[in-house]
Design a protein around this motif. Structure first.
Motif, PDB file in Angstrom:
ATOM      1  N   THR A   1       0.846  -1.186   0.000  1.00 50.26           N
ATOM      2  CA  THR A   1       0.000   0.000   0.000  1.00 50.26           C
ATOM      3  C   THR A   1       0.880   1.234   0.000  1.00 50.26           C
ATOM      4  N   ASN A   2       0.258   2.400  -0.044  1.00 48.78           N
ATOM      5  CA  ASN A   2       0.980   3.651   0.143  1.00 48.78           C
ATOM      6  C   ASN A   2       0.222   4.389   1.231  1.00 48.78           C
ATOM      7  N   ALA A   3       0.814   4.404   2.430  1.00 47.94           N
ATOM      8  CA  ALA A   3       0.045   4.701   3.639  1.00 47.94           C
ATOM      9  C   ALA A   3      -0.084   6.185   3.990  1.00 47.94           C
TER      10      ALA A   3
ATOM     11  N   THR B   1      -1.430   7.888  -9.965  1.00 44.79           N
ATOM     12  CA  THR B   1      -2.833   7.688  -9.576  1.00 44.79           C
ATOM     13  C   THR B   1      -3.755   8.039 -10.748  1.00 44.79           C
ATOM     14  N   THR B   2      -5.027   7.728 -10.574  1.00 42.54           N
ATOM     15  CA  THR B   2      -5.974   8.067 -11.634  1.00 42.54           C
ATOM     16  C   THR B   2      -6.061   9.586 -11.807  1.00 42.54           C
ATOM     17  N   GLY B   3      -5.900  10.338 -10.704  1.00 43.24           N
ATOM     18  CA  GLY B   3      -5.878  11.808 -10.815  1.00 43.24           C
ATOM     19  C   GLY B   3      -4.764  12.229 -11.768  1.00 43.24           C
TER      20      GLY B   3
ATOM     21  N   ASP C   1      -6.435  -0.094 -18.036  1.00 41.80           N
ATOM     22  CA  ASP C   1      -5.005  -0.174 -18.224  1.00 41.80           C
ATOM     23  C   ASP C   1      -4.358  -1.093 -17.174  1.00 41.80           C
ATOM     24  N   ARG C   2      -4.744  -0.933 -15.937  1.00 40.27           N
ATOM     25  CA  ARG C   2      -4.191  -1.775 -14.867  1.00 40.27           C
ATOM     26  C   ARG C   2      -4.601  -3.231 -15.052  1.00 40.27           C
ATOM     27  N   LEU C   3      -5.784  -3.440 -15.613  1.00 47.24           N
ATOM     28  CA  LEU C   3      -6.255  -4.817 -15.840  1.00 47.24           C
ATOM     29  C   LEU C   3      -5.388  -5.560 -16.862  1.00 47.24           C
TER      30      LEU C   3
ATOM     31  N   CYS D   1      -3.394  -3.134  -2.074  1.00 53.98           N
ATOM     32  CA  CYS D   1      -4.642  -2.666  -1.470  1.00 53.98           C
ATOM     33  C   CYS D   1      -4.378  -1.239  -1.010  1.00 53.98           C
ATOM     34  N   ALA D   2      -4.851  -0.293  -1.809  1.00 52.67           N
ATOM     35  CA  ALA D   2      -4.402   1.090  -1.613  1.00 52.67           C
ATOM     36  C   ALA D   2      -5.433   2.074  -2.147  1.00 52.67           C
ATOM     37  N   GLY D   3      -6.698   1.830  -1.851  1.00 45.54           N
ATOM     38  CA  GLY D   3      -7.732   2.689  -2.442  1.00 45.54           C
ATOM     39  C   GLY D   3      -7.541   2.689  -3.949  1.00 45.54           C
ATOM     40  N   MET D   4      -7.197   1.506  -4.454  1.00 44.13           N
ATOM     41  CA  MET D   4      -6.779   1.436  -5.854  1.00 44.13           C
ATOM     42  C   MET D   4      -7.960   1.261  -6.798  1.00 44.13           C
ATOM     43  N   THR D   5      -8.023   2.171  -7.763  1.00 46.23           N
ATOM     44  CA  THR D   5      -9.110   2.167  -8.728  1.00 46.23           C
ATOM     45  C   THR D   5      -8.896   1.084  -9.782  1.00 46.23           C
ATOM     46  N   VAL D   6      -9.970   0.404 -10.117  1.00 49.04           N
ATOM     47  CA  VAL D   6      -9.926  -0.572 -11.207  1.00 49.04           C
ATOM     48  C   VAL D   6      -9.918   0.222 -12.517  1.00 49.04           C
TER      49      VAL D   6
ATOM     50  N   ILE E   1      -7.393  14.642  -6.420  1.00 52.00           N
ATOM     51  CA  ILE E   1      -7.157  13.448  -5.592  1.00 52.00           C
ATOM     52  C   ILE E   1      -8.503  12.855  -5.189  1.00 52.00           C
ATOM     53  N   ASP E   2      -8.492  11.633  -4.710  1.00 48.54           N
ATOM     54  CA  ASP E   2      -9.722  10.959  -4.283  1.00 48.54           C
ATOM     55  C   ASP E   2     -10.407  11.737  -3.154  1.00 48.54           C
ATOM     56  N   ASN E   3     -11.717  11.672  -3.148  1.00 48.22           N
ATOM     57  CA  ASN E   3     -12.525  12.523  -2.281  1.00 48.22           C
ATOM     58  C   ASN E   3     -12.282  12.355  -0.778  1.00 48.22           C
TER      59      ASN E   3
HETATM   60  N1  ARG Z   1      -7.725   5.786  -6.477  1.00 44.07           N
HETATM   61  C1  ARG Z   1      -6.537   6.335  -7.010  1.00 44.07           C
HETATM   62  C2  ARG Z   1      -5.865   5.336  -7.918  1.00 44.07           C
HETATM   63  O1  ARG Z   1      -6.103   4.179  -7.843  1.00 44.07           O
HETATM   64  C3  ARG Z   1      -5.553   6.806  -5.949  1.00 44.07           C
HETATM   65  C4  ARG Z   1      -5.093   5.788  -4.979  1.00 44.07           C
HETATM   66  C5  ARG Z   1      -3.942   6.276  -4.106  1.00 44.07           C
HETATM   67  N2  ARG Z   1      -3.760   5.387  -3.020  1.00 44.07           N
HETATM   68  C6  ARG Z   1      -2.853   5.509  -2.017  1.00 44.07           C
HETATM   69  N3  ARG Z   1      -2.849   4.635  -1.074  1.00 44.07           N
HETATM   70  N4  ARG Z   1      -2.012   6.489  -2.001  1.00 44.07           N
HETATM   71  O2  ARG Z   1      -5.076   5.678  -8.737  1.00 44.07           O
END
Ligand code: ARG
Length: 270
Positions: free
Chosen positions: A50-52, A160-162, A115-117, A107-112, A203-205
């Motif tokens: 993750t990236n904490a 990130t997706t941003g 491209d990542r798939l 596991c890092a609030g990672m968006t599906v 960035i994510d909300n």
């Molecule tokens: N949801 C965005 C993505 O998947 C940002 C996730 C960043 N997560 C983090 N742990 N820093 O690209």
């Protein structure tokens, strides 16, 4: 703006499809005897990358990494009889690490994303994220259109997706590479915004809310948002682990554990 929304819709429908596929897979797993045939990078352990610096999904409380992802992964590891090991790494190294067999899950609030798939598989989505725009309270930037049209500098967390949306060309809903500043942590982008080095952060909300609450003089724009699905990244070859994780996520959703964890960290969404 239209493009910005369209990209998000594309991601969402992919994620929905993925969710449906995952459900089908889960049924098969249920029908078969519960053979724990999966393997992990280190026997008996579930290594999570993750990236904490992404509250409330993952952040430090003293020495410990806590948050929604940490707790969900811990509940999943428990179900699978594994010890959870969390490694805090650069966000943009997570996918490669999962693909290369260094980590069991990202596991890092990672968006599906599509491209990542291409590089990894994803579990069933367990949460929803929204991209939002942070500006200073006195900013001239009123909405996504002002941000896209002007010559403003936008800060993002690298990879990130941003970052992906904003780095895209203006006709694809971005501001283009030249106007994007990449930071290794979202919080560093926010610090650059408060010191006037950049004009906005995408960035994510939920982390956006946490950063705005922790810093004077910032606000989140009420502007069209993109909706994304968060899921765990898993090595494409480890289908058995993917199935076991999906099954665990399903049970933990059905018995209220996952909604309970999300509620604890994001009470308003309860
Ligand atoms: N949801 C965005 C993505 O998947 C940002 C996730 C960043 N997560 C983090 N742990 N820093 O690209």
């Amino acid at each position: 703006m239209k493009t910005f929304k369209r990209i998000a819709a594309g991601i969402l429908s992919t994620a929905l499809l993925l969710g449906m596929t995952s459900c089908a897979t889960t049924k098969q797993t249920e029908a078969a005897p519960a053979a724990a045939s999966f393997t992990t990078v280190e026997s008996g352990k579930l290594i999570m990358a993750t990236n904490a610096f992404f509250p409330p999904y993952e952040y430090y409380e003293g020495e410990k990494i806590v948050g929604i992802d940490a707790e969900i992964a811990s509940a999943v590891a428990n179900k699978l009889g594994l010890e959870l090991v969390i490694e805090d790494v650069e966000f943009d190294s997570i996918i490669a690490g999962v693909q290369g067999g260094k980590y069991d899950i990202g596991c890092a609030g990672m968006t599906v994303t599509e491209d990542r798939l291409k590089s990894v598989n994803f579990s069933t989505p367990y949460a929803t994220g929204i991209q939002s725009i942070i500006v200073t309270t006195d900013s001239e930037i009123k909405d996504i259109d002002t941000l896209l049209d002007g010559s403003y500098k936008v800060g993002v967390q690298s990879g990130t997706t941003g970052d992906i949306y904003m780095s895209d060309t203006p006709d694809n809903g971005g501001v283009g590479e030249d106007r994007v500043e990449r930071f290794s942590k979202g919080n560093d982008a926010v610090i650059a915004l408060t010191s006037g080095k950049i004009d906005a952060v995408v960035i994510d909300n939920e982390p956006a809310k946490a950063f705005v609450a922790a810093n004077e003089g910032l606000k989140i724009l009420e502007t069209p948002y993109t909706v994304e699905d968060y899921a765990m990244a898993i090595n494409k070859d480890n289908v058995a682990l993917n199935d076991a994780i999906n099954q665990a996520l399903k049970e933990l959703t059905d018995d209220g554990t996952i909604p309970g964890i999300v509620n604890k960290y994001i009470p308003a969404e309860g």
